[in-house]
Design a protein around this motif. Structure first.
Motif, PDB file in Angstrom:
ATOM      1  N   GLN A  94       0.827  -1.216   0.000  1.00 49.99           N
ATOM      2  CA  GLN A  94       0.000   0.000   0.000  1.00 49.99           C
ATOM      3  C   GLN A  94       0.857   1.259   0.000  1.00 49.99           C
ATOM      4  OE1 GLN A  94      -2.533   0.188   3.491  1.00 49.99           O
ATOM      5  NE2 GLN A  94      -4.341  -0.253   2.250  1.00 49.99           N
ATOM      6  N   VAL A  95       0.288   2.332  -0.557  1.00 47.71           N
ATOM      7  CA  VAL A  95       0.840   3.668  -0.337  1.00 47.71           C
ATOM      8  C   VAL A  95      -0.114   4.382   0.622  1.00 47.71           C
ATOM      9  CG1 VAL A  95       1.467   5.886  -1.359  1.00 47.71           C
ATOM     10  CG2 VAL A  95       1.933   3.768  -2.611  1.00 47.71           C
ATOM     11  N   VAL A  96       0.432   4.799   1.748  1.00 43.11           N
ATOM     12  CA  VAL A  96      -0.371   5.405   2.815  1.00 43.11           C
ATOM     13  C   VAL A  96       0.197   6.789   3.113  1.00 43.11           C
ATOM     14  CG1 VAL A  96      -0.920   5.179   5.282  1.00 43.11           C
ATOM     15  CG2 VAL A  96      -1.022   3.177   3.803  1.00 43.11           C
ATOM     16  N   THR A  97      -0.679   7.753   3.399  1.00 39.93           N
ATOM     17  CA  THR A  97      -0.183   9.094   3.719  1.00 39.93           C
ATOM     18  C   THR A  97      -0.476   9.457   5.172  1.00 39.93           C
ATOM     19  OG1 THR A  97      -2.201  10.406   3.326  1.00 39.93           O
ATOM     20  CG2 THR A  97      -0.888   9.812   1.390  1.00 39.93           C
ATOM     21  N   MET A  98       0.331  10.393   5.668  1.00 39.37           N
ATOM     22  CA  MET A  98      -0.018  11.100   6.891  1.00 39.37           C
ATOM     23  C   MET A  98      -0.207  12.552   6.481  1.00 39.37           C
ATOM     24  SD  MET A  98       2.111  10.202  10.281  1.00 39.37           S
ATOM     25  CE  MET A  98       3.575   9.474   9.628  1.00 39.37           C
ATOM     26  N   LEU A  99      -1.396  13.081   6.747  1.00 42.81           N
ATOM     27  CA  LEU A  99      -1.721  14.445   6.367  1.00 42.81           C
ATOM     28  C   LEU A  99      -1.985  15.270   7.623  1.00 42.81           C
ATOM     29  CD1 LEU A  99      -4.343  13.572   3.580  1.00 42.81           C
ATOM     30  CD2 LEU A  99      -1.922  14.129   3.243  1.00 42.81           C
ATOM     31  N   GLY A 100      -1.972  16.576   7.444  1.00 43.64           N
ATOM     32  CA  GLY A 100      -2.261  17.456   8.578  1.00 43.64           C
ATOM     33  C   GLY A 100      -1.416  18.705   8.473  1.00 43.64           C
ATOM     34  N   ARG A 101      -1.867  19.771   9.117  1.00 43.89           N
ATOM     35  CA  ARG A 101      -1.123  21.030   9.046  1.00 43.89           C
ATOM     36  C   ARG A 101       0.199  20.920   9.814  1.00 43.89           C
ATOM     37  NH1 ARG A 101      -6.416  24.447  10.396  1.00 43.89           N
ATOM     38  NH2 ARG A 101      -6.395  22.804  11.930  1.00 43.89           N
ATOM     39  N   ASN A 102       0.992  21.989   9.724  1.00 47.52           N
ATOM     40  CA  ASN A 102       2.297  21.993  10.402  1.00 47.52           C
ATOM     41  C   ASN A 102       2.127  21.787  11.903  1.00 47.52           C
ATOM     42  OD1 ASN A 102       3.562  22.492   8.028  1.00 47.52           O
ATOM     43  ND2 ASN A 102       3.886  24.671   8.390  1.00 47.52           N
ATOM     44  N   GLY A 103       3.050  21.045  12.473  1.00 50.84           N
ATOM     45  CA  GLY A 103       3.097  20.897  13.923  1.00 50.84           C
ATOM     46  C   GLY A 103       2.064  19.937  14.496  1.00 50.84           C
ATOM     47  N   MET A 104       1.455  19.117  13.663  1.00 54.13           N
ATOM     48  CA  MET A 104       0.389  18.231  14.146  1.00 54.13           C
ATOM     49  C   MET A 104       0.898  16.860  14.581  1.00 54.13           C
ATOM     50  SD  MET A 104      -2.151  19.979  14.423  1.00 54.13           S
ATOM     51  CE  MET A 104      -2.541  21.663  14.001  1.00 54.13           C
ATOM     52  N   GLY A 105       2.176  16.571  14.294  1.00 55.22           N
ATOM     53  CA  GLY A 105       2.758  15.332  14.828  1.00 55.22           C
ATOM     54  C   GLY A 105       3.228  14.322  13.788  1.00 55.22           C
TER      55      GLY A 105
END
Ligand code: ATP
Length: 233
Positions: free
Chosen positions: A28-39
């Motif tokens: 799989q190709v999996v992403t982690m998304l989220g604004r800056n500083g979210m972890g």
């Protein structure tokens, strides 16, 4: 193959992750998304043993990797393309790639210098240039090639296209599409949502050290509220 289970990670007394759970399945190709500083980067550091979680654990193929040293995590099969690339400035391209190869376990060698050069012909042209003589795009290609040279079961890319010209970005996306077609499992952090929606199978959205949403590309595309609320789109 990768299981991140309820990890809580700190910087000193300051808690950055509050029980992050995510999984990457084989191929799989999996992403982690989220604004800056979210972890997101802290989660990568926790996976790679650079900042061990205080609670929770990370396993690769059922084997616990959290709390191991980073080089051992790499040997178990996680290849990292770190934020900021960090190629060895005083080694040439070829030496950078061969240094990574020395980290791989066993004798399996699907990735060779030649294969990396086929993936990025520019690296072959520049193979005798030192790391610090390369352009940003060339350094990024080298960072990816170096991670591949350990024959990773899982490849992790943290902001691999940041600061690159659009034409080089496209080359990186084409590379990831090719790797996916070869069955490579990939965890990617990036701000280019359009490209990620095309390539990725599954997305995890982080907000203040927690996974607040997960789903596939179609679900994310159809959810403007998630895009607006957590990604600022
Ligand atoms: P970015 O895209 O900006 O890298 P991110 O989602 O990767 O963002 P992290 O870098 O993991 O976020 O940061 C998560 C939290 O941990 C933030 O509150 C940040 O301020 C804090 N943090 C990150 N690195 C450190 C550090 N070296 N020392 C103290 N706090 C840190």
């Amino acid at each position: 193959m990768l299981q991140v289970k309820a990890i809580e990670t700190y910087y000193g007394s300051s808690q950055a992750l509050f029980g992050v759970d995510l999984q990457v399945e084989e191929g799989q190709v999996v992403t982690m998304l989220g604004r800056n500083g979210m972890g997101k980067t802290t989660t990568v550091s926790s996976i790679m043993g650079m900042r061990s979680p205080k609670r929770g654990e990370v396993t690769l193929d059922g084997r616990k990797v959290s709390h191991l040293e980073s080089y051992k995590v790499a040997r178990l099969g996680i290849g990292l393309v770190p934020e900021g690339r960090r190629v060895f400035p005083n080694l040439n391209v070829r030496e950078n790639l061969l240094a990574a190869a020395s980290q791989r376990q066993g004798n399996a060698s699907p990735w060779t210098l030649q294969r990396v050069y086929e993936l990025f012909p520019r690296l072959q042209e520049r193979q005798l240039n030192m790391g610090n003589q390369l352009s940003g795009g060339e350094q990024q290609m080298l960072a990816i090639g170096r991670a591949l040279m350990i024959n990773p079961r899982l490849l992790i890319l943290d902001e691999a296209t940041e600061g690159l010209a659009p034409i080089i970005r496209d080359e990186i996306w084409a590379c990831l599409t090719y790797l996916k077609s070869q069955g490579q499992s990939i965890l990617v952090i990036d701000k280019n949502l359009d490209a990620l929606l095309r390539i990725a199978d599954h997305h995890f959205v982080l907000e203040k050290g927690r996974v607040v949403w997960q789903g596939n590309s179609a679900q994310l595309q159809q959810d403007p509220q998630v895009q607006h609320r957590y990604l600022g789109i």
